[in-house]
Every structure is written in structure tokens, then in C-alpha cells.
Enzyme design. Structure first.
Site, PDB file in Angstrom:
ATOM      1  N   LYS B  91       0.824  -1.226   0.000  1.00 38.65           N
ATOM      2  CA  LYS B  91       0.000   0.000   0.000  1.00 38.65           C
ATOM      3  C   LYS B  91       0.849   1.264   0.000  1.00 38.65           C
ATOM      4  CE  LYS B  91       0.085  -2.116   4.045  1.00 38.65           C
ATOM      5  NZ  LYS B  91      -0.316  -3.464   4.359  1.00 38.65           N
ATOM      6  N   LYS B 191      -4.284   3.222   2.787  1.00 40.85           N
ATOM      7  CA  LYS B 191      -5.422   2.415   2.334  1.00 40.85           C
ATOM      8  C   LYS B 191      -6.617   3.286   1.945  1.00 40.85           C
ATOM      9  CE  LYS B 191      -3.986  -1.684   4.880  1.00 40.85           C
ATOM     10  NZ  LYS B 191      -4.074  -2.407   6.173  1.00 40.85           N
TER      11      LYS B 191
END
Lengths: 383, 383
Positions: B91, B191
């Protein structure tokens, strides 16, 4: 791509509204050409002649939103035979005729898709299908029916009796005048049959253990609350060692669980995969726009030529009612005894018996013993 | 189709195990040819020369499981430039270089997919993408980080202090020796940035309101329990009127909510669509096999030529910290007053102030007032 909608009730009108008002790129090339409905004054595209739709070569997708077995069965069959893709939200017809529809679709090189028939707006079947590309599924279970959940949630939170809650649900339009499909298991039976087909490649008859939820009382809820439990109406299938075990019944969850937290008429459905563990999918299991949305997703899959995995019915698993060992709660006005019972507690003049860890077959011995003596008995599985 | 895995830690070894041991039809044609790892004795396919992989024309997919920014950035870039699809669970690198990777993938006619980078095993991004084919998303929020949830859940259920719980989490391998990314927001920031890209076509800088959860105490949890509340660490974006508002902070939920019911290190992520309403996706947000599974799903999409929607960054929304009006809880050793405060309660020598319905900008006025006076203050949003 031109589409016909059969039926212009809640779901059919939802599909029309989404295709007409939706703003995504994908919807720009999808058009409703015709609606099979009884009268032309309901909407301008209506026809009451199904042949107009079947014989129209411009229409490549038929969306069946009539519900029930007839004439849905005939219309789906004729649509597939005339080379049209079929999308349906009709769990009853899909669960009963799945084999036939899947074969007919294959023969005619078209798709038969039924996402909206299980879980309404929840993308359940498509995710089940997707999971299986990598994983093996061992178990599916969940709250598949919004009406029964509305009733249980209302009884739990507002301390109501079953009958008055059912009446409220009927007044709000959540429950039908004849509520049997929702509270005796028929609806969940169809949805677990369809889930089984995608999860386990089996198309089963509705001959598995199914217990109605209509006997539940305020007293039962009070008893369960005392031990920090909530109760939900659950369809479930477990698979192991070449066998499957399916049941539909009330199931008892810890108060702090995801299932206990499902309010109103929402649904939550779980799969358990070997690699992925438990995945849960939560949302609105019914309603005009959620269900309409699921149908339109199927249409977009067809339009975008997304290679949805064909349903292949292998029926390689054998039915068993002895796969799992669970504790069950039995409430009755007569006292149960014998080897299968672990403990009995009397609460407000009723006997609450908790079984030892037993099979579904053993459970049915116990419930047979109650039949005739107390037809209002309750049975619930400890999840 | 031949695949190389970069990194053979938890996630990389999970990917290898699933591709090698998985039994589905789809996996039969996928083969791991090479693994970039420091030493050959860890596994027989290891190489420590990245050029062997980049220059191998047989390898069509590179799976990046190194984590961190470097050398992941360079390896992803070189892989895309040499015409290889890239799948990543990273991420940090995906959130930072999303624009560049998306452009590079497009130029080289390959895919850059990062399902596993958000929600681990939960099929979150793919369902977000799917939802948008029909619907408009107004809001995404959720428990995106398993470590912070493990800590909050343990504090809530076992009445532990933050420090001892963090230590347990570290001993169990749920938390890193340096826990900052998990508890100060860095992980959730990445995220929510990636979720924003798929939900709203924006690629934003990490400059939105973010409050650490490291100041939470047993006393705070006790105070919230008194009112039947649970607290979770939440990333959230709301969109309306051409504006977006993103934040990462502790958020207060009713005890009976889906979020409150998320135990241990699980995740739950919600989207709210105009047609579909709220859909929630629950599962294991990290771990060898769940995350490995999500990566292998991306590989299967590439192998099966599933037309995944390209990420298109339009950046048509303007950042705002005034889009929502919410109540916030502020706990501090000094008393807050003024127009923005609705009520103050003293509990165990701390002041618990509940604001009126205020914006994130107004909240930041209040927290600025506390800085310097009490650096251990707590802030949490009433969800």
C-alpha cells in the site's frame, strides 16, 4: 444493447429506474426496449404480449422480475431457447429449474444469471464464484431473509411478541399477507439451494432439515438474552469428506457477533474458504433499488462480456445429516430427557433443554418425540 | 502463465503456497518461475538478481511483496516498462506512486493491480470497482487496520491498558517493534488514499486530518462503555457537491453495530452507494494466506483476461474539511470551553467534552488549543 423487463412491480421498476437514471459509462449503452406488464397505462413501454418480446431480435437480454413459478418458468425457457440472455431475481424458479436453465443457456450459447435472487443487493453469488477461482469453500451460512430478521430484531430490541411484530412487518410492507415463505423457511431454502450450486456444484432437492421460526416467543428471547445470546434465522451448508449437510433453522449467536448486529431487514452472508478464512457480506437483502442494482450488474456483465464462470452441476457430494455435531436448544411445555439431553432449565413454566453435541439426525429424533405432545415447540442451533 | 514473486516473507510465501497447492482449474496454468529473495537456501527458485527476472521474457506477471518504498518503486517501474503486469500488496508504494504506475501500465499495455494492498483478503477494491459500474459512491469508511483493531478489541474486552495490549500484540506478531504505521495512521492513510482512487477517481496527498490512536486509555474505554459505545480506528471519506473530505481517527460506534462486533485483527469496510445503500465487507485484513489469496485473485484476473476497469485519476473533487458536521469526543486533563463545546463531564479526573455538531476544521481549532497544554489528549468522532 436492448433489454426487456418482465414484470413491473418493485424489482422490475427498480431495474428500469436504474438503467434510465444511472450515470455510469456502462449504462449508456443499455436500453430498456419493452416491459411485459398487464396494462399499458402503468408505463409507456408496456406490452401484455410476451411473443412481442420473444420474437424481437433486437432484444438480447430478458430480465425476469415476475416472481413465482408460472409463467416465469415458461418465459425464461422460451427466452433462452430464442437465444436471449436471461437475468432473474426469482429464487423460486431458479432453485427449482436450475439444471434445466443452465443446460438451455449452454445449448443456446447465452447466459442465465441470478445474482439478485440471493442476498438482494449484496454481491454474494459473484463473490462466491470469484472465491472459488482460487479457494475451496467449506461452509456457507447466513441471514438470507430480511423479513424474518426484521421480526427477530424487533422482538429482541423492542421486547415484542411474535404476532404483533409480524403484524407491524406486514403493515410496513416487509412481510406478505401470507408470511409462510419468509418464516417457515421456503425463501431461505431456495437461497441456500442456489448458494450450494455455486459453492459446491450441487443442485439439491429441498428435502433437508428445515425448522420454521414461527413458534418463537418473547419468553424465548428473554431466556436467550439472560445468557447474552441473540437468535437469527439461518440457512447453512457444511461440506467435508465428500458429504454436504444443509439446514434452515433458528440459530443462536453471541450478542457481540456480526450476525447479532444485523438490524432491521438487512442480510449478512458468510463463506469460509480454506485459504481466505471467513468472508462476510452485509447489505440490503431486498428492496427496489438494491435488488434492481444487482440485476443491472448482471446485465453489465453480459454487455461487457465478462467471462462469468458457468454453473456446472456435478452432484458429487452425498447428503448427510450427521456431518456436524452441535448443541441445540429445545423449548417445550413437556420435559425432555434421555441420553441426548445435556441440561434442562425451567423458565416461566417452559422447559429449556440444551442437548449434548448431537447430529441433525439425532435432533430430529428429539423433535419427533415432541410432535403431538407440544406442537408449539422451539428448536434452535447453537452456532 | 509464468509469474515471479519479489520477496519471500509472509505474503510472498503465501502467494507461492496458494499457487503451488491450490486445487482450482484456474491455478493449473499459473506457475511461479522465480522468486527474488536474498539467498538461495530459503527456497529453490530464489535469485538475488532482479535483472534475471526483468529480462526473462517468459515471466509475464511480477508480484511485488517486498513492502516499503525502495527498492519496490524501482522494481515495479522496471517491470511495467518491460511489459510485465504488476500485482502488489504494497500500500505504501501504491498510494505514493499510483499516478505514475497507472500511466506506465497504460503506456505498456499491461495491468497494475493492487487488491491485496487494502483489506488483505477482503475483496474490497474489486467490489468497489464493480459497484461503480452501476452506482455512484457517496462514502467509504471502515476498519482498515488489523493491529489497531486487535489493540482496541483487547482493551475493550479484557479491560487492559494500551501499553500492555500493544506489548501482547507485538509478542503475538500482530504489531511491529515500531508500531507507528499501525497506530498513528500511516497504514490507514495509504489504504484510504487507494480506496479514494477507485471510489472517487482522486489521487490525494496524505495531508488530511489524521489523529493517532496511541493516547487511548483504559479510562477512555470505561467511559465509553458506560454509554454502550465501542471505539474503532477508522479511515473515512465523504463526497458531496464536488468536494471530498477524508480523515483518519478513532470513531465511536454503538455497541450493537457491525463495526463494534469486529474482533481481533479483522477488518470491515463499507461503501455507501446511491442505489445500493450500505454494503459491508468483512474478513481477515492481513496474514499469509488471506493476503496471498487476494494477490492470486489478481493474477487469475490477468490470466483470464478479465477486463478490470482501468484506474482513471481525474482529480475533479476539491478537498474540504467542512463537508460533514459531527459530534466529537475530546478527553483532556484541562477543561475545554467555548462555543464549540456542547457538554463536559468529569470522569476519573479527566474532562470528557462532547462538541456540538462541528466541522473537521473546527475540531482542529479545539485540538490546537490542547496542544502544549495536554499532549496526551484524545479525540474521537461520533460515527
Amino acid at each position: 444493447m436492448k433489454v426487456a423487463i418482465l414484470g413491473y412491480g418493485t424489482v422490475g421498476s427498480g431495474v428500469y429506474e436504474i438503467i434510465t437514471n444511472g450515470k455510469s459509462e456502462e449504462l449508456k449503452n443499455i436500453e430498456v426496449k419493452s416491459v411485459f406488464a398487464r396494462s399499458r397505462d402503468k408505463m409507456h413501454l408496456a406490452t401484455d404480449d410476451i411473443n412481442e418480446i420473444i420474437n424481437d431480435n433486437e432484444i438480447s437480454v430478458v430480465v425476469e422480475c415476475l416472481g413465482g413459478l408460472n409463467p416465469a418458468y415458461e418465459f425464461i425457457k422460451r427466452s433462452l431457447e430464442s437465444g436471449k440472455h436471461v437475468v432473474t431475481a426469482n429464487k423460486a424458479v431458479a432453485a427449482k429449474y436450475l439444471d434445466e436453465f443452465v443446460s438451455l443457456a449452454k445449448e443456446n450459447n447465452v447466459k442465465f444469471i441470478f445474482e439478485a435472487s440471493v442476498g438482494g443487493g449484496i454481491p454474494w453469488l459473484v463473490n462466491l464464484e470469484r472465491t472459488r477461482r482460487v479457494d475451496e469453500i467449506n461452509r456457507v451460512y447466513g441471514i438470507f431473509n430480511g423479513t424474518s430478521n426484521y421480526i427477530l430484531d424487533n422482538m429482541y430490541r423492542n421486547e415484542q411478541e411474535f404476532d404483533s411484530t409480524l403484524k407491524t412487518a406486514q403493515d410496513l410492507g416487509y412481510a406478505e399477507a401470507d408470511p409462510s415463505a419468509d418464516i417457515d423457511g421456503g425463501d431461505v431454502i431456495n437461497k441456500i439451494i442456489l448458494s450450494n450450486a455455486l459453492a459446491f456444484d450441487i443442485h439439491i432437492e429441498p428435502n433437508f432439515p428445515t425448522y420454521s421460526m414461527r413458534n418463537i416467543t418473547k419468553n424465548d428471547i428473554d431466556y436467550l438474552k439472560k445468557y447474552d445470546y441473540a437468535v437469527k434465522y439461518i440457512g447453512e451448508t457444511n461440506v467435508a469428506d465428500g458429504k454436504y449437510e444443509t439446514s434452515v433453522m433458528l440459530s443462536i449467536f453471541d450478542k457481540g457477533s456480526q450476525e447479532a448486529a444485523v438490524e432491521l431487514n438487512n442480510n449478512i452472508i458468510t463463506l469460509d474458504g480454506s485459504f481466505i478464512g471467513e468472508l462476510k457480506f452485509y447489505g440490503q437483502g431486498a428492496g427496489k433499488l438494491p435488488t434492481g442494482n444487482a440485476i443491472v450488474q448482471d446485465i453489465v456483465d453480459i454487455y461487457s462480456n465478462i467471462p462469468r464462470k458457468d454453473v456446472v452441476i456435478k452432484n458429487e457430494l452425498v447428503q448427510s445429516n450427521e456431518l456436524t455435531s452441535k448443541k441445540y436448544l429445545l423449548r417445550s411445555s413437556v420435559e425432555l430427557g434421555g441420553e441426548l439431553i445435556g441440561s434442562v432449565e425451567k423458565y416461566e413454566n417452559e422447559f429449556y433443554s440444551i442437548t449434548k453435541e448431537i447430529s441433525l439426525s439425532q435432533l430430529s429424533e428429539l423433535t419427533k418425540e415432541l410432535e403431538g405432545k407440544d406442537d408449539k415447540y422451539l428448536v434452535a442451533k447453537f452456532h
